[in-house]
Design an enzyme around this catalytic site. Structure first.
Site, PDB file in Angstrom:
ATOM      1  N   LEU A  40      -2.679   2.207  -4.399  1.00  0.00           N
ATOM      2  CA  LEU A  40      -2.382   3.624  -4.215  1.00  0.00           C
ATOM      3  C   LEU A  40      -3.410   4.233  -3.286  1.00  0.00           C
ATOM      4  O   LEU A  40      -4.617   4.091  -3.509  1.00  0.00           O
ATOM      5  CB  LEU A  40      -2.451   4.364  -5.557  1.00  0.00           C
ATOM      6  CG  LEU A  40      -1.602   3.814  -6.708  1.00  0.00           C
ATOM      7  CD1 LEU A  40      -1.860   4.658  -7.962  1.00  0.00           C
ATOM      8  CD2 LEU A  40      -0.122   3.834  -6.337  1.00  0.00           C
TER       9      LEU A  40
ATOM     10  N   SER B 209       0.858  -1.173   0.000  1.00  0.00           N
ATOM     11  CA  SER B 209       0.000   0.000   0.000  1.00  0.00           C
ATOM     12  C   SER B 209       0.898   1.227   0.000  1.00  0.00           C
ATOM     13  O   SER B 209       1.723   1.397   0.896  1.00  0.00           O
ATOM     14  CB  SER B 209      -0.882  -0.038   1.255  1.00  0.00           C
ATOM     15  OG  SER B 209      -1.609   1.161   1.376  1.00  0.00           O
TER      16      SER B 209
ATOM     17  N   GLU C 110     -11.167   0.654  -3.208  1.00  0.00           N
ATOM     18  CA  GLU C 110     -11.432   0.318  -1.808  1.00  0.00           C
ATOM     19  C   GLU C 110     -12.033   1.505  -1.062  1.00  0.00           C
ATOM     20  O   GLU C 110     -11.513   2.618  -1.125  1.00  0.00           O
ATOM     21  CB  GLU C 110     -10.098  -0.109  -1.169  1.00  0.00           C
ATOM     22  CG  GLU C 110     -10.185  -0.572   0.275  1.00  0.00           C
ATOM     23  CD  GLU C 110      -8.812  -1.052   0.785  1.00  0.00           C
ATOM     24  OE1 GLU C 110      -7.933  -1.401  -0.037  1.00  0.00           O
ATOM     25  OE2 GLU C 110      -8.625  -1.067   2.015  1.00  0.00           O
TER      26      GLU C 110
ATOM     27  N   LYS D  25      -9.611  -7.371   7.931  1.00  0.00           N
ATOM     28  CA  LYS D  25      -8.630  -6.982   8.952  1.00  0.00           C
ATOM     29  C   LYS D  25      -9.175  -7.527  10.250  1.00  0.00           C
ATOM     30  O   LYS D  25     -10.254  -7.110  10.692  1.00  0.00           O
ATOM     31  CB  LYS D  25      -8.521  -5.460   9.056  1.00  0.00           C
ATOM     32  CG  LYS D  25      -7.861  -4.787   7.880  1.00  0.00           C
ATOM     33  CD  LYS D  25      -7.831  -3.276   8.052  1.00  0.00           C
ATOM     34  CE  LYS D  25      -7.155  -2.628   6.847  1.00  0.00           C
ATOM     35  NZ  LYS D  25      -7.414  -1.167   6.777  1.00  0.00           N
TER      36      LYS D  25
HETATM   37  O1  SMG Z   1      -0.233  -2.340   6.731  1.00  0.00           O
HETATM   38  O2  SMG Z   1       0.616  -2.021   4.773  1.00  0.00           O
HETATM   39  C1  SMG Z   1      -0.144  -1.721   5.678  1.00  0.00           C
HETATM   40  C2  SMG Z   1      -1.043  -0.525   5.473  1.00  0.00           C
HETATM   41  C3  SMG Z   1      -2.135  -0.858   4.557  1.00  0.00           C
HETATM   42  O3  SMG Z   1      -3.246   0.921   3.468  1.00  0.00           O
HETATM   43  C4  SMG Z   1      -3.163   0.247   4.463  1.00  0.00           C
HETATM   44  N1  SMG Z   1      -3.967   0.422   5.521  1.00  0.00           N
HETATM   45  O4  SMG Z   1      -7.241   1.612   4.842  1.00  0.00           O
HETATM   46  O5  SMG Z   1      -6.283  -0.185   4.259  1.00  0.00           O
HETATM   47  C5  SMG Z   1      -6.245   0.889   4.833  1.00  0.00           C
HETATM   48  C6  SMG Z   1      -5.005   1.396   5.553  1.00  0.00           C
HETATM   49  C7  SMG Z   1      -5.314   1.745   6.967  1.00  0.00           C
HETATM   50  C8  SMG Z   1      -4.160   2.186   7.787  1.00  0.00           C
HETATM   51  S1  SMG Z   1      -3.923   3.869   7.739  1.00  0.00           S
HETATM   52  C9  SMG Z   1      -2.822   4.254   9.002  1.00  0.00           C
HETATM   53 MG    MG Z   2      -8.311   0.458   3.398  1.00  0.00          MG
END
Ligand code: SMG
Ligand code: MG
Length: 369
Positions: free
Chosen positions: A163, A136, A214, A263
């Site tokens: 992204l 991400s 997403e 998650k």
């Molecule tokens: O753990 O690589 C990771 C982060 C992945 O983008 C990521 N997380 O909305 O999916 C999401 C975000 C939330 C965390 S923001 C601090």
């Molecule tokens: Mg997300």
């Protein structure tokens, strides 16, 4: 059946290798609560996925710590003999707060599995010993820097690039990354930054052949996502809006998304995450493992989940080095083919390195009955 003898709640902080910017804020440091439970038979670890501020959801570190300390841990002690499967009921008198509950549910489960020398992955019915990794990518200061970062992650071997997007730079950035990388699996994550009024923007993104969009709309919405999904071609994936297995069922029956980000912390722990997986699988909806910038403790849990059969898309299960110079546990490394090994030791299969844990500790408190 086991009894919890003590719970240690530890706030830890680790610098991130580069700031991580989303549509709702910027993180420069990973700060979270770790729980270590001592049962009659073993000890177990859980990592709270909340952050310093309530930006992703309403939970945040100090709030989660207090909910655990004042309500959940006393209930755990009062429950006496328990099995991890019964903890949902023990904690039901506290409404919401899935991230706080997940921390303790996962820690007790880890202790139970260590005591019976079973790995979390095998308890979950995992079918793979390696999983495919995505990454991400935070919102970069410029398109040029974004292209550079993406090129670096692709060179590392990541199999899917996600992204982070926000209004203003979204279409331009996505089109630039797509133009430079016509073949890659590419997705975007808006973290709830848009409304249905932005439908035309998502229609423009349809042209970039994204794997998914997403959580474009409100963090708690299902109905408007269903409407947006009818209006665009690209698959929607929900993250923030899926707060439990019941919500996942509602989302699928409403047509709010065609892909689900799982998650465990957001849904209240690994057992509930497994229920979300099962619901999606029986509806033939693909799931993938999301990330919350976890240390090695949360990362180990995520890898076990990601090895379940319904997890058919690469997850945000990146290598330790994508986040930290020096992780809490032994670092998780990704092979050049973009896969990572699933831990197979008892429980989550890893523990914090003691010196590293001490060095990262901001505060610690031990609770006993
Ligand atoms: O753990 O690589 C990771 C982060 C992945 O983008 C990521 N997380 O909305 O999916 C999401 C975000 C939330 C965390 S923001 C601090
Ligand atoms: Mg997300």
């Amino acid at each position: 059946m086991t009894r919890v003898r003590a719970v240690e709640l530890r706030m830890i902080g680790l610098p991130l290798v580069r700031p991580f910017r989303t549509s709702f804020g910027t993180s420069t440091e990973k700060v979270c609560v770790l729980a270590r439970v001592e049962t009659d038979d073993a000890e177990g670890w859980g990592e709270c996925v909340a952050d310093i501020e309530p930006g992703f959801s309403e939970e945040f570190n100090d709030g989660a710590r207090l909910v655990m300390r004042e309500f959940l841990v006393p209930a755990l002690f009062a429950a006496g003999d328990l099995s991890p499967g019964a903890l949902d009921r023990v904690f039901a008198f506290v409404r919401g707060n899935p991230m706080a509950k997940a921390t303790l549910i996962d820690a007790v489960l880890d202790a139970e599995l260590r005591a019976s020398e079973t790995s979390l992955a095998s308890w979950l019915g995992a079918e793979r010993d390696r999983v495919e990794c995505g990454v991400s990518v935070g919102i970069a200061p410029t398109t040029g820097e974004l292209l550079e970062q993406v090129a670096g992650y692709l060179a590392d071997g990541y199999r899917r690039i996600k992204l982070k997007i926000e209004p203003g730079t979204d279409v331009e950035r996505v089109e630039a990354v797509r133009a430079a990388n016509p073949e890659i699996a590419l997705s975007v994550d808006a973290n709830a930054a848009y409304t249905l009024e932005d439908t035309d923007l998502f229609r423009r993104l349809d042209a970039s052949d994204l794997l998914m969009v997403e959580q474009p709309l409100h963090h708690d919405d299902l109905l408007q996502h269903a409407e947006l999904q009818r209006r665009i071609r690209t698959d929607l994936c929900l993250d923030e809006s899926i707060r439990s297995a019941a919500r996942a069922e509602a989302a699928l029956s409403l047509g709010s998304c065609r892909i689900v980000n799982i998650k465990q912390g957001r849904v209240g722990g690994v057992p509930e995450a497994r229920r979300v997986h099962d619901i999606a699988r029986s509806a033939s909806v693909p799931v993938w493992c999301g990330g919350m910038l976890e240390t090695g403790i949360g990362r180990a849990q995520n890898l076990a989940l990601a090895a379940m059969p319904g997890f058919t898309l690469p997850g945000d299960t990146s290598a330790s080095s994508r986040y930290f110079l020096d992780d809490l546990t032994e670092p998780f490394e990704m092979a050049p083919d973009g896969t990572m090994a699933v831990p197979n030791g008892p429980g989550i299969g890893v523990t914090p390195r003691p010196d590293r844990l001490e060095a990262c500790t901001l505060r610690v408190e031990t609770l006993r009955p």
